[in-house]
Enzyme design. Structure first.
Site, PDB file in Angstrom:
ATOM      1  N   CYS A 103       0.835  -1.199   0.000  1.00 53.53           N
ATOM      2  CA  CYS A 103       0.000   0.000   0.000  1.00 53.53           C
ATOM      3  C   CYS A 103       0.875   1.256   0.000  1.00 53.53           C
ATOM      4  CB  CYS A 103      -0.903  -0.019   1.223  1.00 53.53           C
ATOM      5  SG  CYS A 103      -2.036   1.363   1.266  1.00 53.53           S
ATOM      6  N   CYS A 203      -4.404  -1.990   5.826  1.00 47.06           N
ATOM      7  CA  CYS A 203      -4.086  -0.649   5.355  1.00 47.06           C
ATOM      8  C   CYS A 203      -5.273  -0.043   4.595  1.00 47.06           C
ATOM      9  CB  CYS A 203      -2.876  -0.732   4.432  1.00 47.06           C
ATOM     10  SG  CYS A 203      -2.547   0.742   3.521  1.00 47.06           S
TER      11      CYS A 203
END
Length: 403
Positions: A103, A203
């Protein structure tokens, strides 16, 4: 007249990014707050909490309080393509991905960075607990990724896939602070996020139960749980040669120690059933639901093709401990490109294979096919698909996906 440098802060609706924005204003930057919406599917978030809406509102209120412009950006399409599809693919193949590292590499410091640059931003900033250094090598600036000052919160591991270009545009305003100091600043500013709990979800997906999330795509299917004995002959070949430094080992020895073992059902005994090998990861002990074994049972390998989980008894089972790991050539990443090992070279660094794990000494050996990381002490739960990161003191030098 030089205008102030412009920085876009990823306001997540948490305390860390809120304080990061405030500190940048104090340092004289022109600050814009931006909230990234990365997930739409409410069916897998826990109970009736709708985290992104609450977070987005909190981020907006923080921006209002700090007197900075605010906008939200929807990156859910890119997030699904680059993170979620990758996660499903990795679990299906029996590997354990790290979505947080991806991410940062793919979303925050790529797509988000590009969105910020459209706003003519000079930098992007996040609330990560890490620091950035700058040195000169051969007359050129080289950026360093350094550990956060708070040892309990150091997040440099999550940023171990960033490159020089990304680091050159990154700011980490709270990296020099301890977490309690960050909360204190937020309280003094009377920010709505001052007492907000740290998010534990994936995330940016929010508070998601991973098994529920995986079950959306990876359907349950019954398979065998097999217990592997401690005295399997193959474990003898994984012993490190005594008195011979790792860089002098031959290829066969390196492979025996660093490559993952492949088990067969005939090597052990059936203990019970599971609902799908792709839901389990190496080192896991919860969720097996097998009783009466005395010592705790750990997953030592998964076979998603045959849908078998291999387990070992107790924390010292040789299948759970590994003296080394391997990173394929195309998966090696150097943050410090100037320190890249040439084929045939070796170096000593400290390494970790998971967040918050204490750093441990290792020898890195670069061969044509990839990088061998040989640890001074055996490591528990080395899982394919995870990331190994290596450090020189406080500085993250490079990383790679574990084969």
């Amino acid at each position: 007249m030089k205008t102030k440098p412009r920085v876009v802060v990823g306001l997540s609706g948490g305390v860390d990014s809120s304080v990061a924005a405030h500190l940048l204003i104090e340092q004289g930057y022109e600050v814009i707050g931006m909230f990234m919406k990365n997930w739409h599917d409410e069916s897998v978030t826990i109970s009736n909490e709708c985290p992104w809406m609450e977070d987005s509102t909190d981020a907006m209120l923080v921006a209002e309080k700090l007197g900075i412009p605010f906008q939200a950006i929807d990156l859910s399409e890119e997030y699904r393509e680059r993170i979620v599809d990758y996660m499903f693919g990795e679990y299906e193949a029996g590997r354990t991905p790290n979505p947080d590292i991806l991410c940062n590499r793919e979303i925050k410091f790529d797509i988000f960075l590009k969105a910020a640059q459209k706003l003519k931003a000079d930098f992007v900033a996040t609330g990560h607990y890490c620091q950035k250094g700058e040195i000169e090598v051969n007359g050129k600036p080289v950026y360093q990724l350094l550990a956060g000052a708070d040892p309990n919160k150091d997040q440099s591991y999550f940023l171990c896939q960033l490159n020089q270009e990304q680091l050159s545009k990154a700011l980490f305003p709270i990296g020099h602070l301890q977490k309690p100091e960050v909360r204190k600043i937020a309280k003094e500013l009377d920010l709505i996020t001052a007492d907000k709990k740290d998010s534990q979800g994936l995330c940016f997906i929010g508070k998601v139960r991973l098994p529920d999330f995986l079950q959306q795509q990876l359907k349950p299917k019954k398979g065998k749980i097999i217990q592997i004995p401690e005295d399997l002959p193959v474990y003898q070949t994984q012993q490190t040669p005594v008195g011979v430094p790792a860089e002098d080992w031959d290829q066969e020895t390196l492979d025996a120690i660093a490559l993952p073992l492949h088990y067969a059902a005939a090597q052990g005994k059936v203990l019970g059933e599971h609902n799908g090998a792709h839901y389990f990861t190496v080192g896991q002990r919860k969720g097996l639901h097998v009783g009466g074994t005395g010592k705790p049972l750990f997953v030592i390998a998964t076979d998603t093709k045959e849908n078998i989980i291999y387990t070992g008894l107790g924390e010292t089972h040789p299948g759970l401990l590994k003296n080394g790991l391997f990173v394929k050539a195309d998966q090696i990443h150097w943050i410090r490109e100037d320190l890249e090992l040439a084929i045939g070279d070796s170096a000593r660094y400290k390494a970790r294979i998971r967040y918050r794990q204490p750093l441990t000494w290792a020898t890195l050996i670069r061969k044509e096919n990839g990088l061998y990381v040989i640890f001074d002490e055996p490591q528990k739960g080395v899982a394919s698909g995870q990331f190994v990161a290596w450090y020189n003191e406080e500085e993250s030098i490079g990383s790679g996906t574990i084969f």
